[in-house]
Design a protein around this motif. Structure first.
Motif, mmCIF file in Angstrom:
data_model
loop_
_atom_site.group_PDB
_atom_site.id
_atom_site.type_symbol
_atom_site.label_atom_id
_atom_site.label_comp_id
_atom_site.label_asym_id
_atom_site.label_seq_id
_atom_site.Cartn_x
_atom_site.Cartn_y
_atom_site.Cartn_z
ATOM 1 N N ASN A 181 3.111 -3.373 -10.136
ATOM 2 C CA ASN A 181 2.923 -4.326 -11.223
ATOM 3 C C ASN A 181 4.153 -5.202 -11.433
ATOM 4 N N GLY A 182 5.014 -5.235 -10.447
ATOM 5 C CA GLY A 182 6.201 -6.076 -10.486
ATOM 6 C C GLY A 182 6.975 -5.941 -9.193
ATOM 7 N N GLU A 183 7.792 -6.932 -8.883
ATOM 8 C CA GLU A 183 8.524 -6.914 -7.626
ATOM 9 C C GLU A 183 9.727 -5.980 -7.655
ATOM 10 N N GLU A 184 10.276 -5.712 -8.836
ATOM 11 C CA GLU A 184 11.450 -4.860 -8.928
ATOM 12 C C GLU A 184 11.123 -3.435 -8.504
ATOM 13 N N ARG A 185 12.059 -2.758 -7.842
ATOM 14 C CA ARG A 185 11.802 -1.411 -7.353
ATOM 15 C C ARG A 185 11.627 -0.414 -8.497
ATOM 16 N N SER A 186 12.057 -0.781 -9.694
ATOM 17 C CA SER A 186 11.909 0.110 -10.857
ATOM 18 C C SER A 186 10.508 0.046 -11.451
ATOM 19 N N LYS A 187 9.678 -0.921 -11.006
ATOM 20 C CA LYS A 187 8.332 -1.078 -11.558
ATOM 21 C C LYS A 187 7.360 -0.085 -10.915
ATOM 22 N N GLY A 188 6.234 0.140 -11.615
ATOM 23 C CA GLY A 188 5.196 0.997 -11.072
ATOM 24 C C GLY A 188 5.181 2.389 -11.678
ATOM 25 N N THR A 189 4.304 3.232 -11.152
ATOM 26 C CA THR A 189 4.215 4.617 -11.603
ATOM 27 C C THR A 189 5.296 5.457 -10.930
ATOM 28 N N GLU A 190 5.409 6.702 -11.350
ATOM 29 C CA GLU A 190 6.375 7.604 -10.718
ATOM 30 C C GLU A 190 6.072 7.754 -9.229
ATOM 31 N N VAL A 191 4.779 7.805 -8.902
ATOM 32 C CA VAL A 191 4.375 7.952 -7.498
ATOM 33 C C VAL A 191 4.815 6.745 -6.679
ATOM 34 N N THR A 192 4.565 5.529 -7.175
ATOM 35 C CA THR A 192 4.927 4.339 -6.403
ATOM 36 C C THR A 192 6.442 4.173 -6.318
ATOM 37 N N ASN A 216 8.209 -4.274 -3.166
ATOM 38 C CA ASN A 216 6.969 -4.382 -3.939
ATOM 39 C C ASN A 216 6.366 -5.780 -3.858
ATOM 40 N N VAL A 217 5.045 -5.831 -3.910
ATOM 41 C CA VAL A 217 4.340 -7.095 -4.125
ATOM 42 C C VAL A 217 3.333 -6.882 -5.247
ATOM 43 N N GLU A 218 2.902 -7.974 -5.854
ATOM 44 C CA GLU A 218 1.886 -7.919 -6.904
ATOM 45 C C GLU A 218 0.534 -8.342 -6.338
ATOM 46 N N GLY A 219 -0.517 -8.127 -7.106
ATOM 47 C CA GLY A 219 -1.862 -8.425 -6.645
ATOM 48 C C GLY A 219 -2.035 -9.857 -6.190
ATOM 49 N N ARG A 220 -1.359 -10.794 -6.849
ATOM 50 C CA ARG A 220 -1.493 -12.214 -6.502
ATOM 51 C C ARG A 220 -0.897 -12.542 -5.144
ATOM 52 N N ASP A 221 -0.042 -11.645 -4.629
ATOM 53 C CA ASP A 221 0.634 -11.910 -3.353
ATOM 54 C C ASP A 221 -0.227 -11.580 -2.141
ATOM 55 N N ILE A 222 -1.307 -10.822 -2.331
ATOM 56 C CA ILE A 222 -2.118 -10.385 -1.187
ATOM 57 C C ILE A 222 -2.723 -11.574 -0.460
ATOM 58 N N ALA A 258 2.635 -10.211 2.777
ATOM 59 C CA ALA A 258 2.879 -9.035 3.626
ATOM 60 C C ALA A 258 1.722 -8.866 4.596
ATOM 61 N N ASP A 259 2.000 -8.218 5.716
ATOM 62 C CA ASP A 259 0.955 -7.920 6.698
ATOM 63 C C ASP A 259 0.219 -6.637 6.361
ATOM 64 N N VAL A 260 0.926 -5.718 5.694
ATOM 65 C CA VAL A 260 0.335 -4.448 5.263
ATOM 66 C C VAL A 260 0.703 -4.237 3.805
ATOM 67 N N VAL A 261 -0.300 -4.033 2.954
ATOM 68 C CA VAL A 261 -0.063 -3.743 1.542
ATOM 69 C C VAL A 261 -0.575 -2.332 1.265
ATOM 70 N N VAL A 262 0.315 -1.486 0.770
ATOM 71 C CA VAL A 262 0.027 -0.064 0.582
ATOM 72 C C VAL A 262 -0.314 0.226 -0.872
ATOM 73 N N CYS A 263 -1.373 1.015 -1.081
ATOM 74 C CA CYS A 263 -1.760 1.433 -2.423
ATOM 75 C C CYS A 263 -2.628 2.675 -2.317
ATOM 76 N N ASP A 264 -2.934 3.311 -3.457
ATOM 77 C CA ASP A 264 -3.859 4.443 -3.413
ATOM 78 C C ASP A 264 -5.292 3.934 -3.313
ATOM 79 N N GLY A 265 -6.217 4.838 -2.968
ATOM 80 C CA GLY A 265 -7.597 4.453 -2.711
ATOM 81 C C GLY A 265 -8.341 3.931 -3.918
ATOM 82 N N PHE A 266 -7.943 4.354 -5.116
ATOM 83 C CA PHE A 266 -8.606 3.871 -6.325
ATOM 84 C C PHE A 266 -8.304 2.387 -6.534
#
Length: 346
Positions: free
Chosen positions: A185-196, A214-220, A225-233
């Motif tokens: 949810n932000g480009e900074e490495r401090s953003k996101g959940t504990e898992v991310t 990190n990238v945000e949804g608008r960057d896809i 990036a060529d590969v964007v990693v996230c959980d299946g949900f």
């Protein structure tokens, strides 16, 4: 090279699947054989009326009879236990036995994944397989991984998705040093959940990835990036949203044009532009989504796949086989102490 094609899977099966398989056999020019798996009578009926056969084309294909199929309303694990002769399960079994080199299915995604895991298992060193969907972005294509195989993920799963996606994009699509990013949810490495946040550190520490952070949804769709990693949900929600965009745009363009003569003339003049845009963002150009991390090759296609999508999915499968993607994934992840981590988790 032999490709098992689940002839009974998909919204337009077996007609669209058989047509796509025969077209792929023609384009393959003898380099591989298509093995249609499903109801032999129905498959033969579709083959008999196909123009390629009536013109006397010499196509490399065969049929392997399977008396059952998985319906979209079925619960995958339950259905696979009851329907031992389901086409997708038989196809995966043929792969496990070494009779075919890959499986392609446009049927129930969960059933294709479960059948592959049951018959083929995971690559040693892989904690969780992931489904990587190829999303056109206007500049090329971005792999979003995972898009539904794993709703809940640990940091190591996300790290492995990044490695597997990078290998696929490099070996199959020919992208040198693919850019790998983590969806947050932000480009900074401090953003996101504990898992991310933990996954960020693991992706950065592999030393084998061109990890850009990190990238945000608008960057896809910007191709950041060529590969964007996230959980299946998250991945599945984004994928379903992206699939709806084309229909929404077409609907509103038609509404805006309406019956006004000057707008209709303008739309007619812009038809080549609309056609070009449709081709750029056409998921069918890329076939299907590879299930990465299983000990074999499985391509999962969209349920509404046309013959064109099936044909391109088969081409994708043959490229994975010839480039040894499965073997490279195993080598890379084992060298990252993946085996030890899997054993600890078990």
């Amino acid at each position: 090279m032999r490709i098992a094609l689940d002839a009974m899977g998909g919204d337009y099966a077996p007609a669209a699947v058989v047509q796509g398989g025969l077209e792929a056999a023609k384009l393959g020019n003898g380099g591989y054989e298509i093995v249609f798996v499903g109801d032999k009578t129905l498959i033969e009926q579709e083959i008999s009326r196909h123009p390629l056969l009536t013109r006397g084309e010499n196509l490399h294909y065969s049929i392997y009879h399977a008396s059952e199929k998985i319906e979209m309303c079925d619960v995958p694990t339950v259905a696979l236990k009851k329907k031992k002769d389901a086409s997708v399960l038989v196809a995966a079994r043929l792969h496990q036995e070494g009779q075919v080199d890959a499986v392609v299915s446009a049927g129930h995604t969960g059933a294709a994944m479960a059948a592959s895991l049951m018959q083929l298992g995971r690559i040693r060193g892989v904690n969780r397989p992931g489904i990587g969907s190829l999303i056109p972005n206007g500049y090329g294509v971005t792999m979003l991984i995972d898009v539904g195989a794993n709703v809940d993920c640990k940091p190591i799963h996300l790290m492995q998705f990044g490695m597997m996606g990078s290998i696929f994009m490099n070996r199959v699509l020919g992208i040198a040093s693919p850019k790998v990013a983590l969806l947050s949810n932000g480009e900074e490495r401090s953003k996101g959940t504990e898992v991310t946040r933990d996954a960020y550190g693991m992706l950065e520490a592999t030393g084998r990835l061109n990890f850009i952070g990190n990238v945000e949804g608008r960057d896809i769709l910007k191709g950041a990036a060529d590969v964007v990693v996230c959980d299946g949900f998250v991945g599945n929600v984004i994928l379903k949203f992206a699939e709806s965009l084309g229909g929404v745009f077409r609907h509103h363009i038609k509404r805006q044009i309406g019956k006004r003569i000057f707008r209709q003339i303008g739309a007619f003049l812009l038809q080549p532009t609309f056609t070009g845009l449709r081709r750029i963002f056409d998921y069918e150009e890329y076939g299907g989504a590879p299930l990465l991390g299983i000990n074999g090759v499985c391509i999962i296609c969209h349920g509404g796949s046309t013959p064109k999508a099936i044909r391109n999915a088969i081409r994708e499968a043959t490229k994975m086989i010839s480039e040894g993607v499965t073997q490279i994934i195993g080598q890379e992840l084992q060298s990252q102490n993946g085996v030890k981590l899997v054993e600890q988790e078990a």
